[in-house]
Enzyme design. Structure first.
Site, mmCIF file in Angstrom:
data_model
loop_
_atom_site.group_PDB
_atom_site.id
_atom_site.type_symbol
_atom_site.label_atom_id
_atom_site.label_comp_id
_atom_site.label_asym_id
_atom_site.label_seq_id
_atom_site.Cartn_x
_atom_site.Cartn_y
_atom_site.Cartn_z
ATOM 1 N N ARG A 1 8.719 -9.808 5.536
ATOM 2 C CA ARG A 1 8.441 -9.519 6.944
ATOM 3 C C ARG A 1 9.405 -10.315 7.814
ATOM 4 N NH1 ARG A 1 1.759 -9.238 6.872
ATOM 5 N NH2 ARG A 1 1.667 -7.678 5.216
ATOM 6 N N CYS B 1 0.784 -1.229 0.000
ATOM 7 C CA CYS B 1 0.000 0.000 0.000
ATOM 8 C C CYS B 1 0.820 1.285 0.000
ATOM 9 C CB CYS B 1 -1.016 -0.005 1.139
ATOM 10 S SG CYS B 1 -0.442 -0.657 2.704
ATOM 11 N N ASP C 1 -3.035 -8.972 -4.142
ATOM 12 C CA ASP C 1 -3.273 -7.721 -3.439
ATOM 13 C C ASP C 1 -3.794 -6.662 -4.404
ATOM 14 O OD1 ASP C 1 -3.238 -6.044 -1.281
ATOM 15 O OD2 ASP C 1 -1.095 -5.635 -1.347
ATOM 16 N N HIS D 1 -8.301 -1.680 0.735
ATOM 17 C CA HIS D 1 -7.266 -2.707 0.592
ATOM 18 C C HIS D 1 -7.996 -4.056 0.491
ATOM 19 C CE1 HIS D 1 -4.056 -0.066 2.608
ATOM 20 N NE2 HIS D 1 -5.189 0.578 2.832
ATOM 21 N N GLN E 1 0.906 -11.580 -2.494
ATOM 22 C CA GLN E 1 -0.541 -11.677 -2.314
ATOM 23 C C GLN E 1 -1.271 -11.328 -3.606
ATOM 24 O OE1 GLN E 1 -0.443 -8.647 0.876
ATOM 25 N NE2 GLN E 1 -1.542 -10.120 2.119
ATOM 26 N N LYS F 1 -11.678 -3.417 9.123
ATOM 27 C CA LYS F 1 -11.538 -4.439 8.086
ATOM 28 C C LYS F 1 -12.597 -5.522 8.236
ATOM 29 C CE LYS F 1 -8.244 -7.288 10.715
ATOM 30 N NZ LYS F 1 -7.007 -8.068 10.667
#
Length: 602
Positions: free
Chosen positions: A327, A298, A347, A475, A345, A429
């Protein structure tokens, strides 16, 4: 009255004490560590005069069952720190004394650090007057805060089993003594215990960490901990999933982008990740600048949007990205493909006006259902995560965002639960949990609403009245990470992946060299009709039986055997990977069958 979860917790906790009691009877000089409840039962750590052997477990288990049947009460008592210390000095239990000293000095904080064993390590939490609690069961007394069953009569003697033995350093520190840990499985009934054991056996057969390397899909190496190596067959599966994402998970209306994986830390400071996520990032320094490998897409997409000039007519703007993310997961949490340090992802970030939120989220909800239907997975639970304690923005900014997600779910007729404080740090979310074929729950799809990051980046679009407005960003990820989804897929199908995603879709096995020419003809006809079909021709000098067994072991969906009868009939004898005999099928008919299963993703 206790809840079902509390009841099971108390049963498991009580069994840990029965285990310690049985161990002290077998080893009177044993020194006791801690014995907390875990997801499937309990464990207890001991310093013993000799190593345990598997033959010890049935003896200890038998004694525990005798204690359970004896209807012994659990009696709580409270002692001052001094009296509790004196009691355990008399029992030669130095680890218990250390726990008491730790609690007296530091209260709850340090005690909670003891090997994750807070349930037994922190009795002071319930005793603000400075005393610690002990529990007496028959002749056995342990330092403990509870809870427990009131009487061992509440424990089904056949509902638990001692499972395994392992080593564990006291307080997880290699400088401390190494203790022996005994694990137990425990449930409310014998039937639940048996069901769990059967499920575990089935899980072991399906474990992607075993099947993946066996099937030539992926590997790991200590030189790249937590980062998968995709082998040729695994790369095929990954590529098919990416193709599926582009055609189905994204669908029409998305533009795919590829942005940098390394950014100056200033980007993450602007997005808020440096403040809230820095410890989970990989960082490095170069030319007096600090950089970070991106943990999510993002921030980069916000930066890209900022470079353009958009009007309300350009929105919704849907940007998709499948670049690798990094990560810095703790090494102890890494687990096959389900927890890795590098992943990607399906994404996307959707830039919208406020009045577009509800329709866009509703469309995403419909797409989620369509995606999971392909894999035979059903969404079992939907949750809305609200403002966490550590987050960006005020309650006044969060409330309308949360309301917008709830409204979209309500209008679509979805049932959902509120999970207070479970939102992302930048916005609320929707999370969706599926159950796989073994009933295990996974959180995969997520739809997140972000009012904060667009403000932090100063993003704008020109509204229909000519004013500059800040867009809202949705997202979204539906499969989630490819790595985790691939792991679930392997376990869902025990490695026998559907034809459309299988690395090898069919293997042609001629009975002998005499049929090699016809086998090559079959291969050519299939490839001519389906150019991208993944077909192998096995003309090795090995016996036909061995070649068939090896193809079956590799979970190849179809094994096409050709002999003299098949040449005469211009057909193939089709066998399934589980040794099913599907009979002789004309070549053209098999091609049509294969084509349908690939294109329709059956």
């Amino acid at each position: 009255m206790s809840t079902p979860d509390e009841k099971l917790h108390n049963i498991r906790h009580s069994l840990a004490h029965l285990l310690a009691s049985a161990v002290l009877e077998m080893f009177p000089d044993a020194q006791l560590g801690v014995g907390p409840v875990i997801d499937t039962g309990f464990y207890y750590d001991f310093l013993l005069p000799r190593p345990l052997v598997l033959e010890d477990l049935p003896k200890l288990q038998k004694r525990m069952r005798e204690l359970a049947k004896s209807k012994v009460a659990f009696e709580r008592q409270e002692l001052s720190f001094a009296d509790a210390t004196k009691f355990f000095e008399g029992k030669n239990q130095p680890f218990k004394i250390e726990l008491i000293d730790n609690i007296e000095k530091f209260g709850t904080t340090k005690a909670n650090e003891i090997d994750g064993s807070a349930p037994d390590a922190n009795p002071a939490e319930q005793n603000p007057d400075g005393t610690v609690s002990l529990y007496k069961t028959g002749e056995f007394i342990d330092l403990c805060r509870g809870g427990h069953v009131e009487n061992t009569a509440e424990i089904d003697p056949d509902s638990f089993v001692l499972d395994r033995i392992s080593g564990a350093y006291w307080r997880g520190d290699q400088a401390n003594p190494q203790m022996q840990r005994i694990y137990g499985l425990a449930f409310e009934s014998k039937a639940e215990l048996i069901a769990h054991i059967e499920l575990r056996e089935e899980l072991e057969k399906r474990d992607h960490r075993i099947l993946g390397p066996q099937l030539g899909m992926f590997m790991f190496h200590e030189y790249a901990p937590g980062i998968p190596f995709y082998l040729p067959k695994g790369t095929i599966v990954r590529n098919e999933l990416e193709k599926f994402v582009r055609e189905v998970s994204y669908g029409e209306g998305y533009s795919e982008v590829r942005l940098p994986q390394l950014f100056d830390s200033e980007l993450f400071k602007t997005s808020g990740h440096w403040e809230h996520y820095k410890d989970d990032m990989f960082t490095l320094e170069s030319e007096n600048r600090v950089f970070g490998l991106k943990p999510m897409n993002c921030p980069g997409q916000m930066l890209m949007f900022k470079q353009g000039l958009y009007s309300y007519k350009d929105l919704p703007l849907r940007l998709a990205e499948m670049t690798t993310l990094y990560r810095n997961e703790l090494s102890g949490t890494l687990s096959g493909l389900t927890r890795v340090r590098a992943f990607a992802q399906d994404d996307a970030h959707i830039f919208v006006t406020p009045d577009q939120i509800k329709d866009e989220v509703a469309a995403l909800l419909s797409r989620v259902t369509a995606v999971y239907d392909v894999f035979g997975m059903k969404i079992e639970k939907v949750t809305v995560g609200t403002k966490p304690e550590q987050s960006l923005g005020s309650k006044e900014e969060w409330d309308p965002a949360e309301a917008a997600l709830k409204a979209a779910l309500d209008e679509a007729g979805w049932q959902y639960e509120i999970e207070e404080g479970d939102g992302a740090f930048y916005g609320p979310k929707i999370d969706m949990r599926i159950k796989d074929v073994l009933g295990r729950e996974w959180q995969l799809a997520t739809i997140q609403l972000d009012f904060q990051m667009p403000q932090r980046f100063g993003l704008e679009y020109v509204s229909n009245d000519g004013s500059r407005q800040t867009p809202i960003v949705i997202h979204r990820a539906i499969l989630g990470s490819f790595e985790r989804f691939m792991a679930i897929l392997i376990e869902q199908y025990a490695g026998a992946l559907p034809v459309w995603v299988a690395p090898v879709q069919a293997t042609i096995v001629p009975v002998s060299e005499k049929q090699n020419e016809f086998a090559q003809k079959v291969l050519s006809e299939i490839k001519a009709a389906i150019p991208n079909a993944r077909i192998e021709l096995d003309v090795r000098s090995e016996s036909m039986g061995k070649r068939i067994r090896e193809a079956s072991k590799q979970k190849v969906p179809y094994i096409l055997v050709v002999g003299d009868k098949e040449i005469e009939a211009q057909a193939v004898a089709v066998r399934g990977r589980n040794d099913e005999d599907l009979g002789a099928i004309a070549i053209a008919e098999f091609i049509a069958k294969l084509q349908t299963e690939i294109t329709e993703r059956k």
